[in-house]
Motif scaffolding. Structure first.
Motif, PDB file in Angstrom:
ATOM      1  N   THR A  32     -31.163   0.637 -28.247  1.00  0.00           N
ATOM      2  CA  THR A  32     -32.441   1.224 -27.858  1.00  0.00           C
ATOM      3  C   THR A  32     -32.781   2.426 -28.732  1.00  0.00           C
ATOM      4  OG1 THR A  32     -32.131   0.524 -25.554  1.00  0.00           O
ATOM      5  CG2 THR A  32     -33.741   2.273 -25.969  1.00  0.00           C
ATOM      6  N   ALA A  33     -31.803   3.331 -28.894  1.00  0.00           N
ATOM      7  CA  ALA A  33     -32.042   4.522 -29.712  1.00  0.00           C
ATOM      8  C   ALA A  33     -32.295   4.152 -31.173  1.00  0.00           C
ATOM      9  CB  ALA A  33     -30.844   5.465 -29.607  1.00  0.00           C
ATOM     10  N   LEU A  34     -31.554   3.166 -31.675  1.00  0.00           N
ATOM     11  CA  LEU A  34     -31.746   2.713 -33.058  1.00  0.00           C
ATOM     12  C   LEU A  34     -33.142   2.145 -33.245  1.00  0.00           C
ATOM     13  CD1 LEU A  34     -30.584   2.113 -35.875  1.00  0.00           C
ATOM     14  CD2 LEU A  34     -29.693  -0.043 -34.959  1.00  0.00           C
ATOM     15  N   ALA A  35     -33.590   1.335 -32.297  1.00  0.00           N
ATOM     16  CA  ALA A  35     -34.922   0.729 -32.401  1.00  0.00           C
ATOM     17  C   ALA A  35     -36.012   1.800 -32.360  1.00  0.00           C
ATOM     18  CB  ALA A  35     -35.123  -0.270 -31.261  1.00  0.00           C
ATOM     19  N   LEU A  80     -33.878  13.422 -31.385  1.00  0.00           N
ATOM     20  CA  LEU A  80     -33.841  13.881 -29.998  1.00  0.00           C
ATOM     21  C   LEU A  80     -34.678  12.978 -29.097  1.00  0.00           C
ATOM     22  CD1 LEU A  80     -34.010  17.775 -30.360  1.00  0.00           C
ATOM     23  CD2 LEU A  80     -32.043  16.240 -30.430  1.00  0.00           C
ATOM     24  N   LEU A  81     -35.825  12.539 -29.590  1.00  0.00           N
ATOM     25  CA  LEU A  81     -36.662  11.623 -28.810  1.00  0.00           C
ATOM     26  C   LEU A  81     -35.898  10.342 -28.486  1.00  0.00           C
ATOM     27  CD1 LEU A  81     -39.405  10.639 -27.659  1.00  0.00           C
ATOM     28  CD2 LEU A  81     -39.927   9.772 -29.959  1.00  0.00           C
ATOM     29  N   ALA A  82     -35.272   9.761 -29.495  1.00  0.00           N
ATOM     30  CA  ALA A  82     -34.533   8.510 -29.288  1.00  0.00           C
ATOM     31  C   ALA A  82     -33.360   8.711 -28.341  1.00  0.00           C
ATOM     32  CB  ALA A  82     -34.041   7.975 -30.637  1.00  0.00           C
ATOM     33  N   ILE A  83     -32.654   9.831 -28.484  1.00  0.00           N
ATOM     34  CA  ILE A  83     -31.506  10.119 -27.616  1.00  0.00           C
ATOM     35  C   ILE A  83     -31.948  10.256 -26.166  1.00  0.00           C
ATOM     36  CG2 ILE A  83     -29.789  11.862 -26.995  1.00  0.00           C
ATOM     37  CD1 ILE A  83     -29.445  12.448 -29.964  1.00  0.00           C
ATOM     38  N   PHE A  84     -32.991  11.031 -25.933  1.00  0.00           N
ATOM     39  CA  PHE A  84     -33.422  11.294 -24.564  1.00  0.00           C
ATOM     40  C   PHE A  84     -33.954  10.035 -23.888  1.00  0.00           C
ATOM     41  CE2 PHE A  84     -32.791  15.611 -25.649  1.00  0.00           C
ATOM     42  CZ  PHE A  84     -32.782  16.352 -24.477  1.00  0.00           C
ATOM     43  N   VAL A  85     -34.780   9.290 -24.589  1.00  0.00           N
ATOM     44  CA  VAL A  85     -35.334   8.068 -23.994  1.00  0.00           C
ATOM     45  C   VAL A  85     -34.225   7.083 -23.667  1.00  0.00           C
ATOM     46  CG1 VAL A  85     -36.789   6.053 -24.399  1.00  0.00           C
ATOM     47  CG2 VAL A  85     -37.593   8.322 -25.082  1.00  0.00           C
ATOM     48  N   SER A  86     -33.343   6.846 -24.606  1.00  0.00           N
ATOM     49  CA  SER A  86     -32.267   5.875 -24.399  1.00  0.00           C
ATOM     50  C   SER A  86     -31.326   6.318 -23.284  1.00  0.00           C
ATOM     51  CB  SER A  86     -31.488   5.687 -25.707  1.00  0.00           C
ATOM     52  OG  SER A  86     -30.510   4.674 -25.557  1.00  0.00           O
ATOM     53  N   THR A  87     -30.956   7.602 -23.272  1.00  0.00           N
ATOM     54  CA  THR A  87     -30.047   8.101 -22.234  1.00  0.00           C
ATOM     55  C   THR A  87     -30.689   8.009 -20.853  1.00  0.00           C
ATOM     56  OG1 THR A  87     -29.017   9.640 -23.795  1.00  0.00           O
ATOM     57  CG2 THR A  87     -28.680  10.069 -21.459  1.00  0.00           C
ATOM     58  N   LEU A  88     -31.945   8.397 -20.747  1.00  0.00           N
ATOM     59  CA  LEU A  88     -32.625   8.346 -19.453  1.00  0.00           C
ATOM     60  C   LEU A  88     -32.805   6.915 -18.964  1.00  0.00           C
ATOM     61  CD1 LEU A  88     -35.319  11.137 -19.971  1.00  0.00           C
ATOM     62  CD2 LEU A  88     -33.262  11.262 -18.556  1.00  0.00           C
ATOM     63  N   LEU A 246     -26.786   8.829 -29.287  1.00  0.00           N
ATOM     64  CA  LEU A 246     -26.742   9.698 -30.465  1.00  0.00           C
ATOM     65  C   LEU A 246     -26.386   8.895 -31.715  1.00  0.00           C
ATOM     66  CD1 LEU A 246     -25.133  13.249 -30.526  1.00  0.00           C
ATOM     67  CD2 LEU A 246     -25.192  11.778 -32.532  1.00  0.00           C
ATOM     68  N   CYS A 247     -25.446   7.976 -31.580  1.00  0.00           N
ATOM     69  CA  CYS A 247     -25.058   7.141 -32.721  1.00  0.00           C
ATOM     70  C   CYS A 247     -26.234   6.278 -33.190  1.00  0.00           C
ATOM     71  CB  CYS A 247     -23.878   6.244 -32.348  1.00  0.00           C
ATOM     72  SG  CYS A 247     -22.311   7.112 -32.136  1.00  0.00           S
ATOM     73  N   GLY A 248     -26.915   5.636 -32.244  1.00  0.00           N
ATOM     74  CA  GLY A 248     -28.048   4.791 -32.612  1.00  0.00           C
ATOM     75  C   GLY A 248     -29.180   5.588 -33.224  1.00  0.00           C
ATOM     76  N   ALA A 249     -29.498   6.737 -32.607  1.00  0.00           N
ATOM     77  CA  ALA A 249     -30.575   7.581 -33.128  1.00  0.00           C
ATOM     78  C   ALA A 249     -30.222   8.125 -34.504  1.00  0.00           C
ATOM     79  CB  ALA A 249     -30.839   8.731 -32.149  1.00  0.00           C
ATOM     80  N   GLY A 250     -28.952   8.524 -34.675  1.00  0.00           N
ATOM     81  CA  GLY A 250     -28.514   9.070 -35.956  1.00  0.00           C
ATOM     82  C   GLY A 250     -28.553   8.045 -37.068  1.00  0.00           C
ATOM     83  N   LEU A 251     -28.115   6.831 -36.779  1.00  0.00           N
ATOM     84  CA  LEU A 251     -28.155   5.776 -37.791  1.00  0.00           C
ATOM     85  C   LEU A 251     -29.593   5.419 -38.150  1.00  0.00           C
ATOM     86  CD1 LEU A 251     -25.287   3.422 -36.547  1.00  0.00           C
ATOM     87  CD2 LEU A 251     -25.264   4.933 -38.544  1.00  0.00           C
ATOM     88  N   GLY A 252     -30.464   5.406 -37.142  1.00  0.00           N
ATOM     89  CA  GLY A 252     -31.880   5.146 -37.413  1.00  0.00           C
ATOM     90  C   GLY A 252     -32.485   6.234 -38.283  1.00  0.00           C
TER      91      GLY A 252
END
Length: 360
Positions: A32-35, A80-88, A246-252
């Motif tokens: 999710t975060a990667l996308a 941060l956007l990807a992390i927060f959305v995916s975590t929530l 965090l991993c997905g968002a960071g790789l993205g």
């Protein structure tokens, strides 16, 4: 959020009960975060260019960096956007550790955003003055430390664990607050110092976060924790969802930040991500292992400290330029070589850090 929905729907369709599995939600969190990062990245970069949110480059640095002037910064907001959305979406929102980590990440990201805004929008080269940056980091760091200390339910949550020793744990009492503060603030600034080359900071952050996610999963599982002789922390396993995000968002983000970078992370990303991995390491009681796995961050920080102390005491510099990555650039290493070699060092250190779980 989706965990609640799946739990409700499982009453009618048993297939939804599979969402209860932490490992599955961890995988979905990464994806999710990667996308989100990959899809929102071009939009953010285009908008930052329209707003002329370009990075200013120091004239006294490596000459090869002058061509980077004007590259959009504050891209850490995408992470941060990807992390927060995916975590929530995928985490158990009843879990107190999830909210502590999200709170630390947001607050340190806010400090970084103010600093970036002053530099880029207000054209103030000083950004947020160092004393105020450190003041607010200290405030949020102590708040997080206090919350973790006063909500601890077992002695294991506030004991210092030393790698390689099977049954050794040091009860810290109130000193836990001080240690937690130093880990969060120190890691935040260390990642920020490392963020000086394209992709240099984000991949080590992803690697360390991924390893901490594995440790969180093991720490939150009584059987695994007992087998490995590490403290069992009830609820810590849920941090796997955050670290996976965090991993997905960071790789993205790395897709756009890799050399030559289309966007820079800025303090909004570096300060937040550093604080995030710091607080996760504290919760799973692996502060010393974090020092090992984050060895690149440690080296970069020490290089700055050594440079400043040496110059003030002797008038001489140890390195051609600090942080350390600039020293190697001025020695003639191409930027991609510095980046990849620091990545390789991080891979080795992360593997060694994971090995300490068994070598006891």
């Amino acid at each position: 959020m989706l965990l609640w929905l799946a739990d409700y729907l499982s009453q009618f369709f048993s297939a939804f009960s599979v969402v209860q599995y932490l490992t599955l939600r961890g995988i979905l969190s990464v994806l999710t975060a990667l996308a989100i990062s990959l899809l929102a990245g071009p939009i953010l970069i285009r908008r930052l260019n329209q707003l002329q949110m370009g990075q200013a480059i120091r004239n006294d640095g490596p000459q090869s960096h002058l061509s980077k002037a004007g590259t959009p910064t504050m891209g850490g907001a995408l992470i941060l956007l990807a992390i927060f959305v995916s975590t929530l979406l995928w985490a158990d929102l009843h879990n107190r550790y999830v909210w502590v980590v999200l709170g630390v990440t947001f607050s340190f990201g806010l400090i970084g955003w103010v600093d970036d805004y002053r530099k880029v929008v207000e054209k103030n080269p000083r950004g947020l003055p160092g004393r105020w940056k450190y003041f607010w980091q200290s405030i949020f760091g102590f708040i997080a430390a206090g919350v973790l200390f006063y909500t601890a339910q077992t002695p294991a949550e506030t004991e210092l664990i030393v790698p390689f020793f099977k049954n050794f744990a040091l009860a810290m009492g109130p000193f836990y607050i001080l240690l937690t503060y130093f880990v969060i603030v120190g890691t935040s600034n260390a990642v920020n110092l490392t963020d000086g080359l394209d992709g240099l900071a984000i991949l080590p952050t992803v690697l360390v976060s991924g390893a901490l996610g594995i440790i969180a999963y093991l720490t939150g599982n009584y059987q695994f924790a007992n087998y490995l002789h590490i403290p069992f922390i009830s609820g810590a396993g849920e941090l796997l969802i955050f670290t996976a995000a965090l991993c997905g968002a960071g790789l993205g983000f790395l897709w756009f930040n890799t050399y030559p970078a289309m966007v820079f992370m800025g303090d909004v990303g570096a300060l937040a991500l550093g604080a995030a991995i710091g607080v996760v390491a504290v919760i799973v009681r692996q502060e010393i292992v974090l020092l090992i796995m984050g060895g690149v961050f440690v080296m970069e920080t020490l290089s700055v400290i050594m440079q400043v102390v040496s110059f003030k005491l002797t008038g001489k510099r140890i390195f051609r330029m600090a942080p350390l990555h600039h020293h190697y650039e001025l020695k003639g290493w191409p930027e991609p070589r510095v980046i990849v070699r620091f990545w390789i060092i991080t891979v080795m250190l992360v593997l060694f850090g994971l090995a300490t779980l068994k070598l006891r």
